[in-house]
Design a protein around this motif. Structure first.
Motif, PDB file in Angstrom:
ATOM      1  N   THR A 163      -4.529   1.494  12.039  1.00 51.98           N
ATOM      2  CA  THR A 163      -4.509   0.685  13.263  1.00 51.98           C
ATOM      3  C   THR A 163      -4.420   1.570  14.498  1.00 51.98           C
ATOM      4  OG1 THR A 163      -3.422  -1.135  12.088  1.00 51.98           O
ATOM      5  CG2 THR A 163      -3.301  -1.153  14.489  1.00 51.98           C
ATOM      6  N   GLU A 182      -2.081  -4.601  12.980  1.00 54.75           N
ATOM      7  CA  GLU A 182      -1.879  -4.166  11.602  1.00 54.75           C
ATOM      8  C   GLU A 182      -2.192  -5.291  10.622  1.00 54.75           C
ATOM      9  OE1 GLU A 182       1.796  -2.140  10.753  1.00 54.75           O
ATOM     10  OE2 GLU A 182       1.811  -1.185  12.739  1.00 54.75           O
ATOM     11  N   CYS A 229     -14.564   1.331   3.542  1.00 51.12           N
ATOM     12  CA  CYS A 229     -13.868   1.412   4.832  1.00 51.12           C
ATOM     13  C   CYS A 229     -14.742   2.106   5.880  1.00 51.12           C
ATOM     14  CB  CYS A 229     -12.556   2.174   4.677  1.00 51.12           C
ATOM     15  SG  CYS A 229     -11.288   1.309   3.711  1.00 51.12           S
ATOM     16  N   SER A 279      -4.918  -7.235  -4.572  1.00 52.09           N
ATOM     17  CA  SER A 279      -5.953  -7.567  -3.595  1.00 52.09           C
ATOM     18  C   SER A 279      -6.947  -8.563  -4.162  1.00 52.09           C
ATOM     19  CB  SER A 279      -6.701  -6.301  -3.156  1.00 52.09           C
ATOM     20  OG  SER A 279      -7.554  -5.833  -4.181  1.00 52.09           O
ATOM     21  N   ARG A 292      -7.845  -4.340   2.933  1.00 52.39           N
ATOM     22  CA  ARG A 292      -7.078  -4.377   1.679  1.00 52.39           C
ATOM     23  C   ARG A 292      -8.014  -4.284   0.474  1.00 52.39           C
ATOM     24  NH1 ARG A 292      -2.317  -6.532  -0.766  1.00 52.39           N
ATOM     25  NH2 ARG A 292      -1.448  -7.231   1.210  1.00 52.39           N
ATOM     26  N   GLU A 325       0.682   0.596   1.457  1.00 51.71           N
ATOM     27  CA  GLU A 325      -0.164  -0.141   2.382  1.00 51.71           C
ATOM     28  C   GLU A 325       0.397  -0.244   3.798  1.00 51.71           C
ATOM     29  OE1 GLU A 325      -1.065  -3.777   0.311  1.00 51.71           O
ATOM     30  OE2 GLU A 325      -2.780  -2.848  -0.713  1.00 51.71           O
ATOM     31  N   ASN A 345      -1.835   1.137   6.795  1.00 48.86           N
ATOM     32  CA  ASN A 345      -2.268   0.183   7.809  1.00 48.86           C
ATOM     33  C   ASN A 345      -1.826   0.595   9.205  1.00 48.86           C
ATOM     34  OD1 ASN A 345      -3.458  -1.473   5.876  1.00 48.86           O
ATOM     35  ND2 ASN A 345      -1.633  -2.719   5.604  1.00 48.86           N
ATOM     36  N   GLN A 346      -0.612   1.101   9.306  1.00 54.91           N
ATOM     37  CA  GLN A 346      -0.083   1.527  10.602  1.00 54.91           C
ATOM     38  C   GLN A 346      -0.908   2.674  11.181  1.00 54.91           C
ATOM     39  OE1 GLN A 346       3.744   3.747  10.844  1.00 54.91           O
ATOM     40  NE2 GLN A 346       4.413   2.082  12.189  1.00 54.91           N
ATOM     41  N   VAL A 371      -5.907  -5.387  10.223  1.00 58.52           N
ATOM     42  CA  VAL A 371      -6.338  -4.251   9.405  1.00 58.52           C
ATOM     43  C   VAL A 371      -6.053  -4.527   7.936  1.00 58.52           C
ATOM     44  CG1 VAL A 371      -5.795  -1.849   8.833  1.00 58.52           C
ATOM     45  CG2 VAL A 371      -6.204  -2.504  11.208  1.00 58.52           C
ATOM     46  N   GLN A 372      -4.877  -5.073   7.666  1.00 55.75           N
ATOM     47  CA  GLN A 372      -4.521  -5.408   6.289  1.00 55.75           C
ATOM     48  C   GLN A 372      -5.522  -6.369   5.678  1.00 55.75           C
ATOM     49  OE1 GLN A 372      -2.371  -4.389   4.126  1.00 55.75           O
ATOM     50  NE2 GLN A 372      -1.305  -6.019   3.046  1.00 55.75           N
ATOM     51  N   ARG A 373      -5.870  -7.411   6.409  1.00 60.76           N
ATOM     52  CA  ARG A 373      -6.795  -8.412   5.881  1.00 60.76           C
ATOM     53  C   ARG A 373      -8.197  -7.844   5.697  1.00 60.76           C
ATOM     54  NH1 ARG A 373      -3.894 -11.855   9.525  1.00 60.76           N
ATOM     55  NH2 ARG A 373      -5.505 -11.606  11.117  1.00 60.76           N
ATOM     56  N   THR A 379      -2.746  10.373   7.028  1.00 63.41           N
ATOM     57  CA  THR A 379      -2.207   9.412   6.068  1.00 63.41           C
ATOM     58  C   THR A 379      -1.630  10.106   4.839  1.00 63.41           C
ATOM     59  OG1 THR A 379      -3.810   7.743   6.772  1.00 63.41           O
ATOM     60  CG2 THR A 379      -2.745   7.397   4.648  1.00 63.41           C
TER      61      THR A 379
END
Length: 240
Positions: free
Chosen positions: A37, A49, A64, A180, A57, A29, A33-34, A52-54, A89
């Motif tokens: 973002t 980030e 997405c 999650s 996830r 993750e 996320n990096q 984005v995580q929130r 990714t």
């Protein structure tokens, strides 16, 4: 915890352990996320980030893309964005590490002949990449299940129910390990007790707001894999 233990003990034997992939088996993750973002910022969508995580996830690729399409309004632009971002990714994930302690959990389950599988919102290509890099792919092959194989991803129960059926188990015989909120909701919707891996992170306001709607009798939180070993009743002396 007492209510959860009662629900778990009420489950029929034998049990199937269903693992989420990202954030539970592999530490993918932060990498994802990096990169996401960075691509969002390049597209003019300023986001941290943590945000984005929130927001993403536990989401499937389709979910997405649907979120990103709200910001990139040109026809097909969100799909092209996602394909470009995912290509980068997947390259980065070739060096992903397993979640600390999870290999020991899997080896203990193997040693005690407890069946397990992986059911992820990610696609099979991503799972093969991350699980392969983390050195645990052979422990799951061919027991890999993706949200791309069912009509609805998490928080719908479809993926977990489909995985259970493919493995020859009833939902009442299954235990889920998730990180999650969407995954926890999916497990509860399937009627499966779920261990929620919080990894000592702060929950978002959205997660906190949803917790009251989750059947606590089916949810048990844990913060590290050593704790999960104890919760599952696995004995290290039986490790092969």
């Amino acid at each position: 915890m007492h209510q959860f233990t009662q629900a778990l003990n009420a489950a029929k034997q034998p049990r199937l352990f269903i693992f989420d992939c990202d954030g539970v088996l592999v530490d993918s993750e932060p990498i994802g996320n990096q990169i996401l973002t960075r691509h969002l910022c390049r597209a003019g969508i300023e986001m941290t980030e943590a945000q984005v995580q929130r927001l993403f996830r536990g989401c499937s690729a389709a979910m997405c893309i649907e979120k990103i399409a709200q910001w990139l309004t040109a026809p097909g632009e969100a799909d092209v964005f996602w394909q470009t971002m995912q290509a980068e990714t997947l390259l980065a994930l070739q060096s992903v590490k397993p979640i600390e302690g999870v290999i020991s959990v899997l080896e203990l389950l193997q040693g005690q002949q407890q069946p397990f599988c992986v059911a992820s919102a990610g696609d099979l290509t991503k799972m093969h990449t991350t699980l392969g890099a983390a050195g645990v792919l052979e422990k799951f092959t061919p027991r890999l299940f993706s949200a791309t194989q069912v009509k609805r991803s998490k928080p719908a129960p479809d993926l977990f129910i489909s995985a259970a059926q493919a493995m020859g188990f009833e939902p009442a015989q299954c235990v889920v390990i998730e990180d999650s909120l969407l995954g926890v909701q999916a497990a509860v919707a399937a009627g499966m007790p779920v261990y929620w891996y919080v990894a000592q992170r702060e929950m978002s306001a959205a997660e906190l707001a949803q917790i009251t709607f989750i059947d606590s009798e089916l949810v048990c939180e844990f913060s590290n894999m050593d704790e999960l070993v104890t919760l599952l009743g696995l004995k290290r002396g039986q490790d092969n």
